[in-house]
Design a protein around this motif. Structure first.
Motif, PDB file in Angstrom:
ATOM      1  N   VAL A  44      18.828  16.178  18.701  1.00  0.00           N
ATOM      2  CA  VAL A  44      18.236  16.536  17.109  1.00  0.00           C
ATOM      3  C   VAL A  44      18.289  15.550  16.150  1.00  0.00           C
ATOM      4  O   VAL A  44      18.629  14.045  15.801  1.00  0.00           O
ATOM      5  N   LEU A  45      16.775  15.245  15.984  1.00  0.00           N
ATOM      6  CA  LEU A  45      16.102  14.297  15.170  1.00  0.00           C
ATOM      7  C   LEU A  45      16.021  14.087  14.043  1.00  0.00           C
ATOM      8  O   LEU A  45      15.474  12.840  12.998  1.00  0.00           O
ATOM      9  N   VAL A  46      17.277  14.858  13.226  1.00  0.00           N
ATOM     10  CA  VAL A  46      17.817  14.489  11.533  1.00  0.00           C
ATOM     11  C   VAL A  46      18.882  13.687  11.488  1.00  0.00           C
ATOM     12  O   VAL A  46      19.513  14.164  12.247  1.00  0.00           O
ATOM     13  N   GLU A  47      18.490  12.828  11.101  1.00  0.00           N
ATOM     14  CA  GLU A  47      20.062  11.742  10.837  1.00  0.00           C
ATOM     15  C   GLU A  47      20.685  12.214  10.128  1.00  0.00           C
ATOM     16  O   GLU A  47      21.014  13.107   8.924  1.00  0.00           O
ATOM     17  N   GLU A  48      22.115  12.809  10.418  1.00  0.00           N
ATOM     18  CA  GLU A  48      23.408  13.144   9.148  1.00  0.00           C
ATOM     19  C   GLU A  48      24.116  12.308   8.640  1.00  0.00           C
ATOM     20  O   GLU A  48      24.277  11.118   8.847  1.00  0.00           O
ATOM     21  N   ASP A  49      24.416  12.493   7.209  1.00  0.00           N
ATOM     22  CA  ASP A  49      24.707  11.699   6.428  1.00  0.00           C
ATOM     23  C   ASP A  49      26.143  11.207   6.470  1.00  0.00           C
ATOM     24  O   ASP A  49      26.896  10.282   6.543  1.00  0.00           O
ATOM     25  N   MET A  50      27.174  12.189   7.592  1.00  0.00           N
ATOM     26  CA  MET A  50      28.412  11.906   8.491  1.00  0.00           C
ATOM     27  C   MET A  50      27.672  10.401   9.338  1.00  0.00           C
ATOM     28  O   MET A  50      29.438  10.675  10.086  1.00  0.00           O
ATOM     29  N   GLY A  51      26.503  10.526   9.955  1.00  0.00           N
ATOM     30  CA  GLY A  51      26.699   9.352  10.777  1.00  0.00           C
ATOM     31  C   GLY A  51      26.847  10.279  12.756  1.00  0.00           C
ATOM     32  O   GLY A  51      26.831  11.441  12.502  1.00  0.00           O
ATOM     33  N   GLY A  52      26.842   9.227  13.355  1.00  0.00           N
ATOM     34  CA  GLY A  52      26.664  10.233  14.742  1.00  0.00           C
ATOM     35  C   GLY A  52      25.487  10.741  15.185  1.00  0.00           C
ATOM     36  O   GLY A  52      24.609  10.832  14.592  1.00  0.00           O
ATOM     37  N   VAL A  53      25.465  11.006  16.222  1.00  0.00           N
ATOM     38  CA  VAL A  53      24.304  11.809  17.050  1.00  0.00           C
ATOM     39  C   VAL A  53      24.779  13.038  17.063  1.00  0.00           C
ATOM     40  O   VAL A  53      25.567  13.364  17.648  1.00  0.00           O
ATOM     41  N   THR A  54      23.333  13.808  17.100  1.00  0.00           N
ATOM     42  CA  THR A  54      23.683  15.518  16.827  1.00  0.00           C
ATOM     43  C   THR A  54      22.226  16.102  18.223  1.00  0.00           C
ATOM     44  O   THR A  54      22.028  16.005  18.494  1.00  0.00           O
ATOM     45  N   TYR A  55      23.624  16.880  18.972  1.00  0.00           N
ATOM     46  CA  TYR A  55      22.617  17.222  19.983  1.00  0.00           C
ATOM     47  C   TYR A  55      23.018  18.865  19.666  1.00  0.00           C
ATOM     48  O   TYR A  55      23.605  19.052  18.954  1.00  0.00           O
ATOM     49  N   SER A  56      21.759  19.567  20.778  1.00  0.00           N
ATOM     50  CA  SER A  56      21.415  21.241  20.714  1.00  0.00           C
ATOM     51  C   SER A  56      21.612  21.727  22.147  1.00  0.00           C
ATOM     52  O   SER A  56      21.143  20.782  22.964  1.00  0.00           O
ATOM     53  N   VAL A  57      22.864  22.032  22.887  1.00  0.00           N
ATOM     54  CA  VAL A  57      22.696  22.339  24.122  1.00  0.00           C
ATOM     55  C   VAL A  57      22.498  24.217  23.739  1.00  0.00           C
ATOM     56  O   VAL A  57      23.873  24.684  23.164  1.00  0.00           O
ATOM     57  N   GLN A  58      21.753  24.650  24.447  1.00  0.00           N
ATOM     58  CA  GLN A  58      21.550  26.007  24.828  1.00  0.00           C
ATOM     59  C   GLN A  58      21.903  26.443  26.491  1.00  0.00           C
ATOM     60  O   GLN A  58      21.184  26.373  27.033  1.00  0.00           O
TER      61      GLN A  58
END
Length: 105
Positions: A44-58
Motif C-alpha cells: 500500500v503506497l499511502v503512509e500510515e500515521d501509525m508508521g509501519g509498512v502496509t500490505y494487501s494480500v488477496q
C-alpha cells in the motif's frame, strides 16, 4: 469468485523478516490448503500515521463454501503462526470481496 483480502500493517523493526516469511512460508501455506487458486501481494503506497509498512494480500477462492471451509479448518492455525513469530508487531484486518467482473485485454 471471492477474494479474501488481508490488509496488514507491519512494524518496520521486523519488516524484512516478515516479508520473507510471507513470501516463503505463509502464502505458500495458505495456497497449500487447496482453498485458494492464487494469491497476490501488494504494498500500500499511502503512509500510515501509525508508521509501519502496509500490505494487501488477496487470496482468490471459488465460492463462499470454500472460504467458510478455510475459516473452520485452517484460519486459526495459520493466523497463530504469525502471532507467534511477530507478537505485537502487526495489525491485520480482513475483507471479503465478491468479484463482479474481470477484464483482461
Amino acid at each position: 469468485m471471492l477474494v479474501y483480502n488481508v490488509t496488514i500493517n507491519i512494524d518496520e523493526s521486523v519488516h524484512d523478516e516478515w516479508l520473507s516469511w510471507m513470501r516463503d512460508k505463509h502464502i505458500p501455506d495458505m495456497l497449500a490448503t487447496g482453498k485458494f487458486s492464487h494469491a497476490k501481494m501488494a504494498k500500500v503506497l499511502v503512509e500510515e500515521d501509525m508508521g509501519g509498512v502496509t500490505y494487501s494480500v488477496q487470496y482468490t477462492t471459488k465460492d463462499r463454501q470454500t472460504l467458510e471451509s478455510y475459516y473452520s479448518d485452517d484460519a486459526e492455525r495459520l493466523r497463530a503462526d504469525g502471532q507467534k513469530l511477530f507478537p505485537n508487531k502487526f495489525v491485520a484486518f480482513r475483507t471479503e470481496l465478491e468479484v463482479i467482473s474481470q477484464q483482461i485485454p
